[in-house]
Design an enzyme around this catalytic site. Structure first.
Site, short mmCIF file in Angstrom:
data_model
loop_
_atom_site.label_atom_id
_atom_site.label_comp_id
_atom_site.label_asym_id
_atom_site.label_seq_id
_atom_site.Cartn_x
_atom_site.Cartn_y
_atom_site.Cartn_z
CB VAL A 18 -5.46 -8.17 3.39
CG1 VAL A 18 -4.73 -7.11 2.84
CG2 VAL A 18 -6.73 -8.32 2.94
CG LEU B 151 -13.49 -1.16 -5.83
CD1 LEU B 151 -14.58 -1.99 -5.56
CD2 LEU B 151 -13.70 0.14 -5.67
CB SER B 152 -9.95 -0.57 0.34
OG SER B 152 -11.19 -0.67 -0.01
CD GLU B 153 -9.09 -5.27 1.46
OE1 GLU B 153 -7.96 -5.90 1.77
OE2 GLU B 153 -9.51 -4.06 1.62
CB THR B 154 -11.18 -7.89 -5.34
OG1 THR B 154 -11.45 -6.38 -5.99
CG2 THR B 154 -12.11 -8.50 -6.16
#
Length: 286
Positions: free
Chosen positions: A75, A44-47
């Site tokens: 990030v 996913l775009s973020e975990t």
């Protein structure tokens, strides 16, 4: 090792819209390469990974560590995964505190409940105007031949913001299909990690969006982030000045779509409000 994990759709009040994030509740810290491997597996775009700070559990603690990973890198700031993390603490763990604090690479971030929304206390990152000619190849790769009104850069978030001319229609924004390889190829300065494309909204129509946007971040391994909270720390600073408004309603026009309420505060920070839907709960075994 077994790790509780959740998939949460952020900035939406219905499942399968907004921006999905995977949220892991950590009893112990892991090596960075293992965090990264989990994020790559989730794809996913973020975990996000939440760790306790001087508290016995996730229900009574008020302060937590929070880190965010894309499938390829860590990030420094992520809005939707912060919203999703707070949703897990408040909605699943029934955290008893009116406000939870996340210790992050971007400092302490506070999140509180307000009716059906969650309100995040975020930094405000105002972008600086740029000469379009310096980025002409990248602009072409991002928006083709669409007319451009402004180009700005935010060194804090490493984002280039492109404002389309007011003559453009929302459908032209939603139909953009920039090739990730073309964006990467036409950015050689090393100072870009994402491209925001935005345009003025239609505040007189219901529900009255002040501006629209999309966000592309192949430099982070994310061709398009469906609804990006950190990009709105840049957008809010720009559009507040252009519209002379401190409260704004924004819509990110990805295929999933998402809604954000923004309020510039007198202390120079930004409130970002949104809803979240927890759609999956399970156990990660490693």
């Amino acid at each position: 090792m077994e790790i509780p994990i959740f998939t949460v759709d952020a900035f939406t009040n219905v499942p399968f819209k907004g921006n999905p994030a995977a949220i892991c509740l950590m009893e112990n810290e892991l090596q960075d390469d293992l965090y990264q491997s989990i994020a790559a597996e989730m794809n996913l775009s973020e975990t996000a990974f939440i760790t306790r700070r001087n508290s016995k559990d996730f229900s009574s603690g008020a302060k937590f560590g929070l880190r965010w990973f894309t499938p390829t890198t860590e990030v420094a700031l992520c809005g939707h995964a912060t919203l999703a993390s707070a949703a897990v603490l408040f909605y699943i763990k029934k955290n008893i505190n009116p406000v939870v604090v996340f210790e992050t690479m971007s400092g302490d971030l506070y999140v509180r409940q307000h009716e059906e929304s969650l309100i995040m206390d975020f930094p405000l990152n105002k972008p600086k105007p740029q000469d379009q000619h310096e980025f002409k190849d990248l602009l072409k790769a991002a928006v083709g031949d669409l007319p451009i009104q402004d180009v700005c850069y935010c060194p804090t978030t490493w984002n280039l913001m492109i404002r389309l001319a007011d003559a453009c229609d929302r459908s032209e924004l939603t139909s953009l299909r920039p090739e990730p390889e073309a964006l990467l190829k036409n950015e050689s300065t090393g100072k870009l990690k994402g491209v925001i494309v935005t345009m003025k909204g239609a505040p007189t129509a219901q529900p009255g969006y002040d501006f629209y946007s999309r966000y592309f971040a192949p430099w982070y391994g994310v061709p398009e982030d469906p609804v990006c909270g950190s990009a709105h720390t840049v957008l809010a600073g720009y559009w507040s000045e252009k519209l002379n408004k401190k409260k704004m309603l924004a819509y990110q026009c990805s295929s999933r779509g998402g809604e954000l309420e923004l309020e510039l505060r007198d202390d120079g920070r930004l409130n970002i409000s949104g809803r979240a839907q927890i759609i999956l709960q399970g156990t990660l075994k490693i």
